[in-house]
Enzyme design. Structure first.
Site: not given
Lengths: 399, 307
Positions: A193, A113, A216, A357, A190
């Site tokens: 998600q 991302h 999220k 993004c 990261d």
């Protein structure tokens, strides 16, 4: 097994008839999260850590309780949880505070991302680090071997996704972390998600840093976390300075607080973090194993539905086992934004369109002009996926 | 091309509502970029297309498909129509400013700008006069009702075949009723050159006047204006019967063309006054052209009465 219908009752917006397929961008909020935030504003709207009156004490108690809930949710200690505004801020915190003087190599991948790429691209541009990218295969999967090739004795940090937000592919985390540690490098995952969709155990994962967002994972907007090994946090200098970050200040010297407060400058988003704590409670009550199983079942239906629509090009893995409940696709020569708007206007289905993004990743996948993304969560149903397939088929006939 | 249409629409809407101003700016940016051969970055064109296609989709998926596939052509057609509309509007505005009639000189068409109280009106044109300057008629010849020494005299030049003269009839009737005993009213039958049977109808009305049946005959003739336009001799005869005109005298008057000179005199007087259409009213020295509302007459008459 989880009761999806009962879960859907908690999400007021679903009663409007919208089929929400944009959870990779923003998850919906259950009433429990909204109520937890409201409670702060209604019952004890004080300042944590500085006011000794009852409202201040209650705020501090609830704020730290939220930290403990997050820590429990990702299996780490509360001292290892730094509250941030979002994943982006958490990654920037590491990029700006980690010492790159002795080893300046940073390895990441083309599938990241922008939030994971840009902080390091800026450092590279200013000559502070040497940035190296791991390539992905045609399906957007980064292979362990490719990571190993790019990690060496000069690598200071490896920045790797848990799950890509563009096509939902997962990185071989265990292998990447091992390779990095073998080379003496640190690993920043990261997990924007990842944490919302999978049971996460930071200690077992073995990473050094992990960033994720509250919005999220059913939490309020403007909430995020950096989870880091305590000894690493102790070594890092403050990211931003100001109120709350310090123990003592004179005009000649400053003594900073211990982590995590050292990194939480200024008045914090108390309501948001308390809401995030409520989101952790909610997901824990449902059970992350159940969430994973539900999403896995939906993923199969989603890809079946997409495959049945004439003219779709689905990006990402062809192997069903590698798929998550997120699909990026295009429909013939139709522009992605048009498809997204038509789905919304004709069937009340909310999807995302664009490059998400993650422009380098989408360009790598041959979708530099963008794609449509459908991303599901615990409140989605098979009936909604079926409706999505039918609506998309009708739209395909327009072209 | 849809952005160009959107720009025009949003610019107009932006005058009345601030919420359309960002859209107008976006449309302008989109048009500017297209003119400089760059793609529209804001996605306004895609949003407009999707919105339109989705609207049609709910009614007819097949029509939506056709619209979607041919959207660029549809946009071009809309743009062409818009440009034509602008050009036509500009031409009309020019006519209105120069001739006082948005349809141009000598036109029978109606000009909406004047129908609600403007100074001039598009109506049954004379075909010759293009001047906007109206001059008070030199005489008070015509059919007269009201006070002979009234402070205010209302003169009407009207044509029996002109639908706007007919439209003004109820207003004139109200004026006569409201100002009975305070004004003098003079009707001058004016034959519009482009109206084939106008002159004949005016002659017939003046023949009826010779039997003091003018006002009744006039009312009858206006009431059967469609017949007058289709079959003038039939209408002229029937109006005479309905207005209780002596038939043999009337026939004799018509066959001898006894009133033709009078009609010609009214025509010349009207042209000398600069008439460019009917009905034209002179309220003392002030003018109203077209079927103006009662309030327009009221305002002028009241002012003249106060003098």
């Amino acid at each position: 097994m989880m009761d999806v219908e009962s879960i859907r009752e908690d999400f007021t917006v679903l009663k409007t008839g919208v089929a929400y397929f944009d959870s990779a961008c923003m998850a919906l909020k259950p009433r429990q999260v909204v109520e937890a935030q409201d409670e702060y504003y209604s019952d004890y709207p004080g300042c944590a850590g500085r006011s000794l009156h009852r409202l201040g004490k209650k705020t501090e108690e609830k704020f730290e309780e939220a930290r403990s809930k997050v820590a429990t949710f990702v299996s780490c200690s509360p001292e290892e949880v730094v509250f941030t505004r979002n994943t982006t801020e958490a990654i920037n915190l590491v990029a700006r505070t980690l010492d790159f003087t002795e080893r300046n190599g940073v390895t990441t991948s083309v599938m990241e991302h922008h939030s994971a790429l840009l902080p390091f691209m800026m450092l590279s541009k200013h000559g502070k680090i040497r940035l190296d990218y791991v390539a992905a295969d045609v399906e957007g999967v980064t292979q362990a071997g490719e990571w190993r090739k790019k990690i060496n004795s000069s690598t200071r940090l490896v920045v790797v996704h848990h799950t890509t937000n563009s096509v939902g592919t997962r990185a071989p985390l265990a292998e990447v972390i091992k390779a990095a540690h073998d080379a003496g490098a640190l690993v920043l995952v990261d997990s924007a998600q990842g944490v919302p969709h999978c049971e996460t155990n930071f200690k077992k994962l073995g990473a050094d840093f992990m960033a994720f967002s509250g919005h999220k994972m059913l939490g309020p907007t403007g909430t995020g976390c950096l989870v880091a090994r305590r000894e690493l946090l102790e070594e890092l200098p403050p990211f931003m300075t100001g109120g709350e970050t310090v123990e003592r200040v004179s005009l000649d010297s400053v003594t900073f607080l211990k982590p995590p407060q050292r990194f939480e400058a200024g008045l914090q988003n108390y309501a948001g973090m308390i809401g995030l704590g409520a989101a952790c409670d909610y997901l824990s009550k449902v059970g992350m194993k159940n969430v994973e199983a539900h999403e896995h079942a939906l993923a199969s239906k989603l890809f079946e539905a997409l495959s049945d629509v004439k003219g779709t090009r689905i990006y990402g893995p062809s192997d069903a086992g590698k798929r998550t409940a997120l699909a990026a696709f295009n429909l013939g020569k139709a522009k992605p934004h048009e498809i997204a708007m038509l789905l919304d206007k004709t069937a009340k289905i909310a999807v995302r369109s664009g490059v998400f993004c993650a422009e380098p990743a989408m360009t790598h996948l041959g979708a530099g002009s963008g794609a449509v993304r459908a991303s599901l969560y615990l409140y989605n149903t098979e009936e909604e996926v079926q409706l999505f397939g039918e609506a998309l088929s009708k739209i395909a006939e327009l072209y | 091309m849809i952005c160009l249409v959107a720009l025009a629409v949003f610019l107009v809407l932006a005058v009345f509502s601030a919420r359309y101003r960002p859209l107008a700016r976006e449309a302008f940016d989109c048009v500017f970029r297209k003119m400089t051969l760059r793609p529209c970055e804001s996605g306004l064109d895609e949003r407009l297309k999707s919105t339109l296609v989705a609207s049609v989709f709910s009614k007819s998926p097949r029509a939506a498909g056709a619209l979607n596939r041919n959207f660029e052509l549809f946009s071009w057609i809309l743009t062409a129509l818009m440009i034509a509309s602008f050009a036509y509007s500009a031409f009309s505005a020019y006519n209105w400013v120069v001739y006082g009639d948005c349809n141009g000189p000598g036109s029978d068409g109606f000009c909406p700008f004047n129908a609600i109280g403007g100074e001039h009106i598009s109506d049954c044109g004379t075909g010759n006069s293009t001047s906007r300057t109206l001059v008070l008629p030199a005489t008070l010849n015509g059919q007269v009702v009201g006070l002979a020494d009234a402070k205010v005299t209302v003169i009407e030049f009207g044509c029996f075949e002109c639908k706007y003269t007919k439209e003004a009839e109820p207003i004139v009737a109200r004026v006569l009723e409201e100002y009975a005993g305070r004004i003098r009213f003079v009707f001058k039958p004016f034959p519009i050159p482009t109206h084939n049977n106008s002159r004949l109808a005016e002659q017939a009305a003046l023949c009826a006047a010779r039997q003091d049946r003018f006002w009744a005959y006039k009312d009858e003739l206006f009431s059967m204006q469609p017949l007058l336009l289709a079959n003038a001799s039939d209408a002229i005869e029937r109006a005479g019967v309905n207005a209780a005109v002596n038939s043999s005298e009337f026939q004799e008057c018509m066959q001898s063309n006894a009133t033709a000179t009078e009609v010609e005199a009214f025509y010349r007087e009207g042209m000398a006054s600069g008439l460019y259409g009917t009905p034209t009213f002179f309220i003392n020295n002030r003018t109203l052209v077209g079927p103006k509302p009662f309030e327009a007459f009221e305002a002028l008459i009241e002012e003249e009465l106060k003098k």
